[in-house]
Write an enzyme that holds these catalytic residues in place. Structure first.
Site, short mmCIF file in Angstrom:
data_model
loop_
_atom_site.label_atom_id
_atom_site.label_comp_id
_atom_site.label_asym_id
_atom_site.label_seq_id
_atom_site.Cartn_x
_atom_site.Cartn_y
_atom_site.Cartn_z
CB CYS A 1 17.55 -16.15 42.80
SG CYS A 1 16.52 -16.61 41.20
CG HIS B 1 20.16 -19.72 43.50
ND1 HIS B 1 18.88 -20.09 43.68
CD2 HIS B 1 19.95 -19.10 42.19
CE1 HIS B 1 18.07 -19.88 42.66
NE2 HIS B 1 18.79 -19.02 41.88
CG ASN C 1 16.46 -21.07 39.40
OD1 ASN C 1 16.08 -20.94 40.84
ND2 ASN C 1 17.35 -20.29 38.99
N1 COA Z 1 16.82 -26.70 24.15
C1 COA Z 1 17.44 -26.80 23.09
N2 COA Z 1 18.19 -25.57 22.60
C2 COA Z 1 18.22 -24.54 23.52
C3 COA Z 1 17.52 -24.32 24.63
C4 COA Z 1 16.94 -25.66 25.03
N3 COA Z 1 16.03 -25.41 25.99
N4 COA Z 1 17.64 -23.15 25.01
C5 COA Z 1 18.55 -22.51 24.50
N5 COA Z 1 18.79 -23.32 23.36
C6 COA Z 1 19.97 -22.99 22.13
C7 COA Z 1 19.76 -21.50 21.93
O1 COA Z 1 19.00 -21.27 21.04
C8 COA Z 1 21.24 -21.49 21.37
O2 COA Z 1 21.35 -21.82 20.03
P1 COA Z 1 21.81 -20.94 18.91
O3 COA Z 1 23.53 -21.24 19.32
O4 COA Z 1 21.56 -21.70 17.53
O5 COA Z 1 21.68 -19.60 18.83
C9 COA Z 1 21.94 -22.62 21.81
O6 COA Z 1 21.24 -23.41 22.88
C10 COA Z 1 22.94 -22.10 23.08
O7 COA Z 1 22.45 -21.05 24.15
P2 COA Z 1 23.01 -20.46 25.11
O8 COA Z 1 22.05 -19.53 26.15
O9 COA Z 1 24.30 -19.91 24.78
O10 COA Z 1 23.25 -22.03 26.19
P3 COA Z 1 24.17 -21.81 27.60
O11 COA Z 1 25.25 -22.99 27.36
O12 COA Z 1 24.43 -20.60 27.75
O13 COA Z 1 22.87 -22.35 28.52
C11 COA Z 1 21.55 -21.58 30.07
C12 COA Z 1 21.97 -21.87 28.60
C13 COA Z 1 20.40 -20.72 30.39
C14 COA Z 1 21.36 -23.08 30.60
C15 COA Z 1 22.86 -20.99 30.83
O14 COA Z 1 23.18 -19.88 30.14
C16 COA Z 1 22.48 -20.69 32.25
O15 COA Z 1 22.12 -21.70 32.97
N6 COA Z 1 22.64 -19.60 32.71
C17 COA Z 1 22.50 -18.90 33.84
C18 COA Z 1 21.01 -19.06 34.17
C19 COA Z 1 20.90 -18.59 35.76
O16 COA Z 1 21.64 -18.49 36.59
N7 COA Z 1 19.69 -18.10 35.86
C20 COA Z 1 18.97 -17.88 37.12
C21 COA Z 1 19.54 -16.83 37.96
S1 COA Z 1 18.54 -16.86 39.26
#
Ligand code: COA
Length: 318
Positions: A114, A245, A275
């Site tokens: 990215c 980004h 993204n």
């Molecule tokens: N729908 C519903 N629930 C979901 C889900 C979805 N699409 N994706 C994950 N979950 C659940 C998980 O299973 C987890 O459940 P659990 O607590 O029962 O295990 C819960 O939601 C929390 O997951 P978590 O990964 O801790 O959530 P989060 O608040 O960190 O959000 C992201 C997840 C991916 C949105 C976030 O971490 C993020 O944006 N990270 C950075 C990503 C990034 O920058 N990526 C690209 C870089 S180029």
């Protein structure tokens, strides 16, 4: 002292829209969860006859037109992509052939994921500043829909397809003021796309530790902003625009807060596009230039981060 400057921009988005409601039918998720945790409402998905090359060609052509230049003017083509049309030749070489031009440098950048567009921009800036080349086309083009696991709700909701392009050329006046490129391979396991050449198909699906990446992104970008401002001896209050980004609205909001910028001074496209990896920054930039929000003379900061981890920024007076 010579500088580089943005002569023109272009972008392309596939027609097909995939909403959160559509994704609710594919994996166990809800529109509410996706919007609240990421800010994403819909994303574009390439049709079977589209790929990184076809999208790069349209975005690149639009940037050339905006700059009033011809493909034969180009001294360098850089395509940043984690989803290239082929492993080799590079999408940049394939694009050169489509443009019907011969001889200019052409290569892909995929290692910085990215952050690829910012890396490409930084490289092109150096070549133009030294006078080695006159014009460079820097493109980010991605079909992320082809590398996500559509049964993994934690990643498939996040990404989208598209392409963005910037035409850089020489300037006597200061325009691109500094570029800052960094990487730390110690975090290689936070975001990666495995390639297993003993298997067919050999490309697997994108893997991500979302919560770890989120925390790393906020810390890394915070430091990157300080470095960029300090290198140019400018105050954050002088900034007109942040072009970040587009990974997560909560990361973008944290960065806007850090810079004391109201959200109407920050380009946000991820609600409609998700993204798009290396394409996200040039698509957002092109949109804000074409609709007149970003004006000549304004001070812009662009930042990217992604797999590697790799990250970088650009400060420029547009
Ligand atoms: N729908 C519903 N629930 C979901 C889900 C979805 N699409 N994706 C994950 N979950 C659940 C998980 O299973 C987890 O459940 P659990 O607590 O029962 O295990 C819960 O939601 C929390 O997951 P978590 O990964 O801790 O959530 P989060 O608040 O960190 O959000 C992201 C997840 C991916 C949105 C976030 O971490 C993020 O944006 N990270 C950075 C990503 C990034 O920058 N990526 C690209 C870089 S180029």
């Amino acid at each position: 002292m010579k500088y580089s400057k943005i002569m023109g921009t272009g972008s392309y988005l596939p027609e097909k829209v995939l909403t959160n409601a559509d994704i609710e039918k594919i994996v166990d998720t809800t529109d509410e969860w996706i919007v609240e945790r990421t800010g994403i409402r819909e994303r574009r998905v390439a049709s079977p006859d589209e790929n990184a090359l076809t999208m790069a060609e349209i975005a690149g052509q639009r940037a050339l037109e905006a700059a009033g230049l011809e493909p034969s003017d180009l001294g360098m083509i850089i395509v940043a992509s984690t989803t290239p049309a082929m492993v080799f030749p590079s999408t940049a070489c394939l694009l050169q052939a489509r443009f019907g031009i011969h001889g200019c440098a052409a290569f892909d950048l995929n290692a910085s994921a990215c952050a690829g567009f910012i890396y490409g921009f930084g490289i092109a800036d150096q070549f133009i500043k030294t006078g080695a080349i006159k014009y460079a086309l820097v493109i980010g083009s991605e079909v992320m829909s082809r590398i996500v696991d559509w049964s993994d709700r934690s990643t498939c909701v996040l990404f989208g397809d598209g392409a963005g392009a910037v035409l850089l050329g020489p300037s006597e006046e200061p325009s691109v003021l500094s570029t800052h490129l960094h990487a730390d391979g110690a975090y290689h396991d936070v975001l990666y796309l495995p390639l297993n050449l003993t298997k067919t198909p050999s490309v697997e699906s994108l893997m991500m530790n979302g919560s770890r990446l989120f925390k790393l992104a906020v810390t890394i970008l915070d430091r990157l902003f300080d470095e960029t401002l300090l290198a140019n001896q400018i105050e954050k209050s002088e900034l007109d625009w942040l072009i970040p980004h587009q990974a997560n609205i909560r990361i973008i909001q944290a960065m806007a807060k850090k810079l004391d910028l109201s959200m109407d001074r920050v380009t946000v496209t991820l609600d409609k596009q998700g993204n798009t990896s290396s394409a996200s920054i040039p698509i957002a930039l092109d949109g804000a230039i074409r609709d007149g929000r970003i004006k000549r003379g304004q001070l812009l900061m662009m930042e990217g981060f992604g797999g590697g981890l790799a990250w970088g920024s650009v400060l420029l007076r547009y």
